[in-house]
Design a protein around this motif. Sequence first.
Motif, PDB file in Angstrom:
ATOM      1  N   GLU A   1       0.809  -1.209   0.000  1.00  0.00           N
ATOM      2  CA  GLU A   1       0.000   0.000   0.000  1.00  0.00           C
ATOM      3  C   GLU A   1       0.848   1.266   0.000  1.00  0.00           C
ATOM      4  N   THR A   2       2.097   1.143   0.434  1.00  0.00           N
ATOM      5  CA  THR A   2       2.984   2.302   0.549  1.00  0.00           C
ATOM      6  C   THR A   2       4.390   1.923   0.103  1.00  0.00           C
TER       7      THR A   2
ATOM      8  N   TYR B   1       0.228   2.981  -6.851  1.00  0.00           N
ATOM      9  CA  TYR B   1       1.428   3.795  -6.643  1.00  0.00           C
ATOM     10  C   TYR B   1       1.293   4.610  -5.370  1.00  0.00           C
ATOM     11  N   GLN B   2       2.430   5.174  -4.942  1.00  0.00           N
ATOM     12  CA  GLN B   2       2.429   6.216  -3.924  1.00  0.00           C
ATOM     13  C   GLN B   2       3.323   7.345  -4.398  1.00  0.00           C
ATOM     14  N   LEU B   3       2.862   8.574  -4.230  1.00  0.00           N
ATOM     15  CA  LEU B   3       3.672   9.743  -4.553  1.00  0.00           C
ATOM     16  C   LEU B   3       4.862   9.831  -3.603  1.00  0.00           C
ATOM     17  N   LEU B   4       6.036  10.097  -4.142  1.00  0.00           N
ATOM     18  CA  LEU B   4       7.207  10.267  -3.289  1.00  0.00           C
ATOM     19  C   LEU B   4       7.137  11.557  -2.487  1.00  0.00           C
ATOM     20  N   ALA B   5       6.325  12.505  -2.939  1.00  0.00           N
ATOM     21  CA  ALA B   5       6.105  13.718  -2.152  1.00  0.00           C
ATOM     22  C   ALA B   5       5.495  13.400  -0.798  1.00  0.00           C
ATOM     23  N   ASP B   6       4.804  12.273  -0.711  1.00  0.00           N
ATOM     24  CA  ASP B   6       4.153  11.894   0.543  1.00  0.00           C
ATOM     25  C   ASP B   6       5.085  11.152   1.497  1.00  0.00           C
TER      26      ASP B   6
END
Length: 391
Positions: free
Chosen positions: A172-173, A250-255
Motif C-alpha cells: 500500500e505504501t 502507486y504512492q507519490l514520493l512527495a508523501d
Amino acid sequence: MSLPRRARTTVVLSAFSAFTLCAATACGDGTQPAASGEAIESAPSELRLDGVCPDTVVLQTDWEPEAEHGPLYNLLGPGYRVDSDQKRVAGPLVIDGQDTGVEVEVRAGGAAIGYQSVASQMYVDESITLGTVTTDGAITAAADQPVTAVMALMRKSPIMLMWDPETHPDWETVADIGETDAKVVYVAGNSYASMLVADGLIQESQLDASYDGSPSRFVSDPGIAQQGFATAEPYIYEHEVGAWNKPVEYQLLADVGYTVYPQALSARTGALEELSPCLERLVPVLQRSAADFAADPGPTVDLISELVTEYNTGWVYSQETGAFAAEEMVNLGILANEADGSIGGFDMERVERIRQDFTPLITESGATVPDDLTADDLATNQFIDPTIGME
C-alpha cells in the motif's frame, strides 16, 4: 547530484502500444506558423509587459512538451510559430485573451538541449529569462550555476513508485516495498533514491538504476517497483501499453519525504536585480496562467499534442495522456494553491527543510554545495501576488 529529467516512454514498440507517433506528412521541418486571423485585445496597463520585460520572454523547460508545463504553453496567443528544428514555439504572450505587449518563446528541454540541466543551459544561453529547475537541482547547481526560483510551477512532485496490485496485493505504501527484496527500478542520478535509503524506506540492495523509460521490464517482471509519474504512467499503462492494459498502484514520493518544488520557474541569481521590474509584472501573469490552465486545460493540452507531433523527437505523449495529466495534477494537489490561498508561492520553511535534508545527499554524491547556501538563495516570494489563486 542534480535530478535528471524523467526517462519516460520515449519510444514504445508496437508490442506495447496501440498508437503511433505521427504520420510523416504531419511532422514537417522548420518553422510553421499557426493560422490566425484573430485580433488580440490589448491587456490593461497593470498586465502590460512591454517596456519592462525583454521583447521576447524566453522560458526554458526541462523536457518535451507535456501538461506539467501547461501554464507556460497557456501563455501562447493566436498566430504562434512552431520551430520544429529548434524544438520551440513562440507567439504573443497573452493572458485572459489579452496581449501583454511582448512575445513568449517556450523551449523544449531534454534532447533539444543535449540533456543538459536547465541551470547549465541558462548559463550557456543568457537569453533565457526563466527556466524550470527542481529544488534539489538548484542545490546541486548553486556553486557554479546559481539559480533562484521565483514561482512554483507545481506545489508537489508527481514522481511516484508504482507496482502491480495483482502481484503485490499487500503493498500500500513505499515502506511496504522496503520490507521485501523486490527491485526498485529508477533512473540513475535521482536524489530521491538516496533519500529513500537514508530514511529507511528502501534497502540499498533493492535499488536498480537501469530504468530507460520502456515498459518492457515492468511488463515482463511485474514483481518490481518502478519509478513513474502519477500524471502519466497510470493512464499510459492501463490504456496505451497493449501488453499490460490494466491498472497500476502507486504512492507519490512527495508523501514520503521528496518535498522538493518540481520544475520551479527560476532566474539566474545574479540577474534577479536586473530582471526585477519585469518579474514584478511577469510572475503575477504566470500565476494567472497557472490558475487558468487548471480551470480549463483543454486548448493548451491540444497545443501540447500538436507540438509533440511537430517536434517528432520520438517522445510519445498522446492528447489523452495530456488530458489525464491535467486532471490528475489538480486531483492530487500537484497543481494547487499554497496554504495562504495563492498559487505559485513558496513555503520558505519548507524550502529550508529541503536545503537541510538534501544538501548532505547531494554532497555525498560528489557535488559541491556552498557552505553559506540559504533558503533565500534558492527561492523567493518577492514577486508573488498573494491574491492570485485557483478557485
